[in-house]
Design an enzyme around this catalytic site. Structure first.
Site, PDB file in Angstrom:
ATOM      1  N   ASP A   1       0.834  -1.200   0.000  1.00  0.00           N
ATOM      2  CA  ASP A   1       0.000   0.000   0.000  1.00  0.00           C
ATOM      3  C   ASP A   1       0.866   1.246   0.000  1.00  0.00           C
ATOM      4  O   ASP A   1       0.944   1.987   0.987  1.00  0.00           O
ATOM      5  CB  ASP A   1      -0.935  -0.015   1.213  1.00  0.00           C
ATOM      6  CG  ASP A   1      -1.936  -1.152   1.151  1.00  0.00           C
ATOM      7  OD1 ASP A   1      -2.422  -1.450   0.042  1.00  0.00           O
ATOM      8  OD2 ASP A   1      -2.229  -1.747   2.199  1.00  0.00           O
TER       9      ASP A   1
ATOM     10  N   LYS B   1       0.171  -7.973  -3.160  1.00  0.00           N
ATOM     11  CA  LYS B   1      -0.993  -7.305  -3.734  1.00  0.00           C
ATOM     12  C   LYS B   1      -0.660  -5.864  -4.053  1.00  0.00           C
ATOM     13  O   LYS B   1      -0.108  -5.137  -3.229  1.00  0.00           O
ATOM     14  CB  LYS B   1      -2.169  -7.350  -2.749  1.00  0.00           C
ATOM     15  CG  LYS B   1      -3.442  -6.703  -3.295  1.00  0.00           C
ATOM     16  CD  LYS B   1      -4.603  -6.864  -2.336  1.00  0.00           C
ATOM     17  CE  LYS B   1      -4.581  -5.866  -1.198  1.00  0.00           C
ATOM     18  NZ  LYS B   1      -4.934  -4.487  -1.657  1.00  0.00           N
TER      19      LYS B   1
ATOM     20  N   ASP C   1      -5.128  -5.792  -7.607  1.00  0.00           N
ATOM     21  CA  ASP C   1      -6.413  -5.480  -6.971  1.00  0.00           C
ATOM     22  C   ASP C   1      -6.916  -4.120  -7.447  1.00  0.00           C
ATOM     23  O   ASP C   1      -6.830  -3.129  -6.729  1.00  0.00           O
ATOM     24  CB  ASP C   1      -6.234  -5.505  -5.447  1.00  0.00           C
ATOM     25  CG  ASP C   1      -7.542  -5.305  -4.706  1.00  0.00           C
ATOM     26  OD1 ASP C   1      -8.606  -5.570  -5.299  1.00  0.00           O
ATOM     27  OD2 ASP C   1      -7.495  -4.894  -3.530  1.00  0.00           O
ATOM     28  N   LEU C   2      -7.470  -4.099  -8.670  1.00  0.00           N
ATOM     29  CA  LEU C   2      -8.012  -2.860  -9.228  1.00  0.00           C
ATOM     30  C   LEU C   2      -9.537  -2.858  -9.242  1.00  0.00           C
ATOM     31  O   LEU C   2     -10.154  -1.871  -9.646  1.00  0.00           O
ATOM     32  CB  LEU C   2      -7.460  -2.618 -10.639  1.00  0.00           C
ATOM     33  CG  LEU C   2      -5.952  -2.400 -10.719  1.00  0.00           C
ATOM     34  CD1 LEU C   2      -5.525  -2.140 -12.157  1.00  0.00           C
ATOM     35  CD2 LEU C   2      -5.512  -1.246  -9.820  1.00  0.00           C
ATOM     36  N   LYS C   3     -10.154  -3.958  -8.847  1.00  0.00           N
ATOM     37  CA  LYS C   3     -11.611  -4.045  -8.696  1.00  0.00           C
ATOM     38  C   LYS C   3     -12.342  -3.502  -9.926  1.00  0.00           C
ATOM     39  O   LYS C   3     -13.143  -2.565  -9.837  1.00  0.00           O
ATOM     40  CB  LYS C   3     -12.053  -3.307  -7.432  1.00  0.00           C
ATOM     41  CG  LYS C   3     -11.440  -3.865  -6.149  1.00  0.00           C
ATOM     42  CD  LYS C   3     -11.947  -3.107  -4.933  1.00  0.00           C
ATOM     43  CE  LYS C   3     -11.370  -3.665  -3.634  1.00  0.00           C
ATOM     44  NZ  LYS C   3      -9.923  -3.375  -3.500  1.00  0.00           N
TER      45      LYS C   3
ATOM     46  N   ASP D   1     -17.299  -2.138 -14.762  1.00  0.00           N
ATOM     47  CA  ASP D   1     -17.670  -1.324 -15.910  1.00  0.00           C
ATOM     48  C   ASP D   1     -18.559  -2.177 -16.800  1.00  0.00           C
ATOM     49  O   ASP D   1     -18.942  -3.287 -16.426  1.00  0.00           O
ATOM     50  CB  ASP D   1     -16.404  -0.854 -16.648  1.00  0.00           C
ATOM     51  CG  ASP D   1     -16.597   0.484 -17.352  1.00  0.00           C
ATOM     52  OD1 ASP D   1     -17.693   0.700 -17.919  1.00  0.00           O
ATOM     53  OD2 ASP D   1     -15.664   1.302 -17.355  1.00  0.00           O
TER      54      ASP D   1
ATOM     55  N   PRO E   1     -19.460  -4.788 -19.749  1.00  0.00           N
ATOM     56  CA  PRO E   1     -18.724  -6.030 -20.022  1.00  0.00           C
ATOM     57  C   PRO E   1     -17.534  -5.874 -20.958  1.00  0.00           C
ATOM     58  O   PRO E   1     -16.448  -6.412 -20.680  1.00  0.00           O
ATOM     59  CB  PRO E   1     -19.795  -6.936 -20.635  1.00  0.00           C
ATOM     60  CG  PRO E   1     -21.059  -6.477 -19.993  1.00  0.00           C
ATOM     61  CD  PRO E   1     -20.926  -4.986 -19.871  1.00  0.00           C
ATOM     62  N   ASN E   2     -17.684  -5.150 -22.049  1.00  0.00           N
ATOM     63  CA  ASN E   2     -16.581  -5.026 -23.000  1.00  0.00           C
ATOM     64  C   ASN E   2     -15.383  -4.316 -22.387  1.00  0.00           C
ATOM     65  O   ASN E   2     -14.230  -4.724 -22.590  1.00  0.00           O
ATOM     66  CB  ASN E   2     -17.040  -4.277 -24.251  1.00  0.00           C
ATOM     67  CG  ASN E   2     -15.957  -4.218 -25.314  1.00  0.00           C
ATOM     68  OD1 ASN E   2     -15.531  -5.238 -25.845  1.00  0.00           O
ATOM     69  ND2 ASN E   2     -15.495  -3.020 -25.617  1.00  0.00           N
TER      70      ASN E   2
ATOM     71  N   THR F   1     -14.565  -4.253   2.913  1.00  0.00           N
ATOM     72  CA  THR F   1     -14.401  -4.417   4.366  1.00  0.00           C
ATOM     73  C   THR F   1     -14.473  -3.086   5.116  1.00  0.00           C
ATOM     74  O   THR F   1     -14.533  -3.077   6.341  1.00  0.00           O
ATOM     75  CB  THR F   1     -13.072  -5.113   4.707  1.00  0.00           C
ATOM     76  OG1 THR F   1     -11.991  -4.396   4.108  1.00  0.00           O
ATOM     77  CG2 THR F   1     -13.074  -6.550   4.207  1.00  0.00           C
TER      78      THR F   1
ATOM     79  N   ARG G   1      -5.470  -8.824  11.032  1.00  0.00           N
ATOM     80  CA  ARG G   1      -4.723  -7.973  11.949  1.00  0.00           C
ATOM     81  C   ARG G   1      -4.043  -8.780  13.045  1.00  0.00           C
ATOM     82  O   ARG G   1      -4.510  -9.867  13.418  1.00  0.00           O
ATOM     83  CB  ARG G   1      -5.677  -6.979  12.632  1.00  0.00           C
ATOM     84  CG  ARG G   1      -6.310  -5.959  11.686  1.00  0.00           C
ATOM     85  CD  ARG G   1      -5.283  -4.933  11.246  1.00  0.00           C
ATOM     86  NE  ARG G   1      -5.893  -3.865  10.471  1.00  0.00           N
ATOM     87  CZ  ARG G   1      -6.012  -3.865   9.156  1.00  0.00           C
ATOM     88  NH1 ARG G   1      -5.563  -4.884   8.460  1.00  0.00           N
ATOM     89  NH2 ARG G   1      -6.564  -2.838   8.525  1.00  0.00           N
TER      90      ARG G   1
ATOM     91  N   GLN H   1     -10.807  -0.071   8.068  1.00  0.00           N
ATOM     92  CA  GLN H   1     -11.620  -1.263   7.839  1.00  0.00           C
ATOM     93  C   GLN H   1     -12.520  -1.533   9.047  1.00  0.00           C
ATOM     94  O   GLN H   1     -12.103  -1.431  10.191  1.00  0.00           O
ATOM     95  CB  GLN H   1     -10.726  -2.472   7.552  1.00  0.00           C
ATOM     96  CG  GLN H   1      -9.994  -2.339   6.216  1.00  0.00           C
ATOM     97  CD  GLN H   1      -9.102  -3.523   5.932  1.00  0.00           C
ATOM     98  OE1 GLN H   1      -8.368  -3.968   6.798  1.00  0.00           O
ATOM     99  NE2 GLN H   1      -9.152  -4.022   4.715  1.00  0.00           N
TER     100      GLN H   1
ATOM    101  N   ARG I   1       0.071  -3.492   6.483  1.00  0.00           N
ATOM    102  CA  ARG I   1       1.026  -2.738   7.305  1.00  0.00           C
ATOM    103  C   ARG I   1       1.765  -3.602   8.319  1.00  0.00           C
ATOM    104  O   ARG I   1       2.932  -3.380   8.603  1.00  0.00           O
ATOM    105  CB  ARG I   1       0.295  -1.606   8.031  1.00  0.00           C
ATOM    106  CG  ARG I   1      -0.359  -0.596   7.097  1.00  0.00           C
ATOM    107  CD  ARG I   1      -1.228   0.372   7.900  1.00  0.00           C
ATOM    108  NE  ARG I   1      -1.918   1.341   7.065  1.00  0.00           N
ATOM    109  CZ  ARG I   1      -3.133   1.161   6.546  1.00  0.00           C
ATOM    110  NH1 ARG I   1      -3.768   0.021   6.770  1.00  0.00           N
ATOM    111  NH2 ARG I   1      -3.705   2.097   5.822  1.00  0.00           N
TER     112      ARG I   1
END
Length: 232
Positions: free
Chosen positions: A10, A32, A60-62, A65, A67-68, A121, A183, A192, A213
């Protein structure tokens, strides 16, 4: 090395990320990366981290949008050899199917795993109900979305430690469960809301645990891994 541990990088600083990879590559199974690192450095950061010793990269860009657009994003990310990536389940069946089709095009041995995100989360029941207007209980909502993800050919889902048991029961043994928000007992929760203990998360059915972290800033990685109960 513990292959079930994913260390979250991060940071927007590539030099810092590379140093963390070099320090932790013999202790964790994957790293990640998200918007903080990819936006200033581009997807070429994947190759830079791999050169530093990161065998598996979780992107991890989630994606969320039409579908195409998501299919194109998955294809471009897969070209960089990422191990796993995230899409939002609420993008719908057609979006998930399009993403899965693009991933499969890279072959069974080299294709990325696709895992679906349902409820972040950082959110809780109050936000889900009062601000998003979703009347289902948070856990029930996540279970239903997780089942939808597996039905539409995603490889697994992301969930907090609180929902692992219910989601594992719903999707069965073949779906991968990735659990962030892990954690140390005395660790801060930061932004979170739903966090958990590593040992219990694995016992409940998680396949991979994302820890940020606590690992990246640890002055003594062996001691931290021991505190997490994750020494191998």
């Amino acid at each position: 090395m513990n292959r079930q541990i994913i260390c979250a990088l991060d940071t927007p600083h590539l030099d810092e990320a590379i140093a963390t990879v070099r320090r932790l590559k013999d202790h964790v199974g994957a790293f990640k990366i998200g918007h903080a690192l990819t936006l200033p450095n581009g997807l070429e950061v994947v190759e830079r981290l791999r050169d530093a010793g990161a065998d598996r990269i979780f992107l991890d860009l989630k994606f969320h949008d039409i579908p195409n657009s998501v299919a194109l994003a998955v294809r471009e990310a897969a070209k960089h050899g990422v191990w796993m990536m995230t899409v939002h389940i609420t993008g719908g069946p057609h979006m998930m199917a399009a993403a899965a089709e693009q991933a499969r095009a890279f072959g069974e041995e080299t294709r990325p795993l696709l895992v679906g995100v349902s409820v972040l989360t950082s959110l809780d029941q109050h936000f889900l109900t009062e601000h998003l207007g979703i009347n289902r209980e948070l856990e029930e909502h996540m279970v239903q979305l997780s089942k939808l993800a597996i039905e539409n050919e995603l490889d697994g889902v992301v969930c907090s430690a609180h929902e692992i048991k219910s989601i594992r029961a719903a999707i069965g043994p073949r779906g991968v469960i990735v659990t962030p928000g892990i954690r140390l007992a005395q660790g801060d929760t930061h932004d979170q809301k739903r966090v958990g203990d590593p040992g219990q998360a694995l016992a409940d059915g998680a396949d991979y645990l994302v820890i940020g972290r606590a690992l990246a800033s640890s002055p003594d990685i062996e001691q931290t891994m021991a505190q997490l109960g994750m020494t191998r």
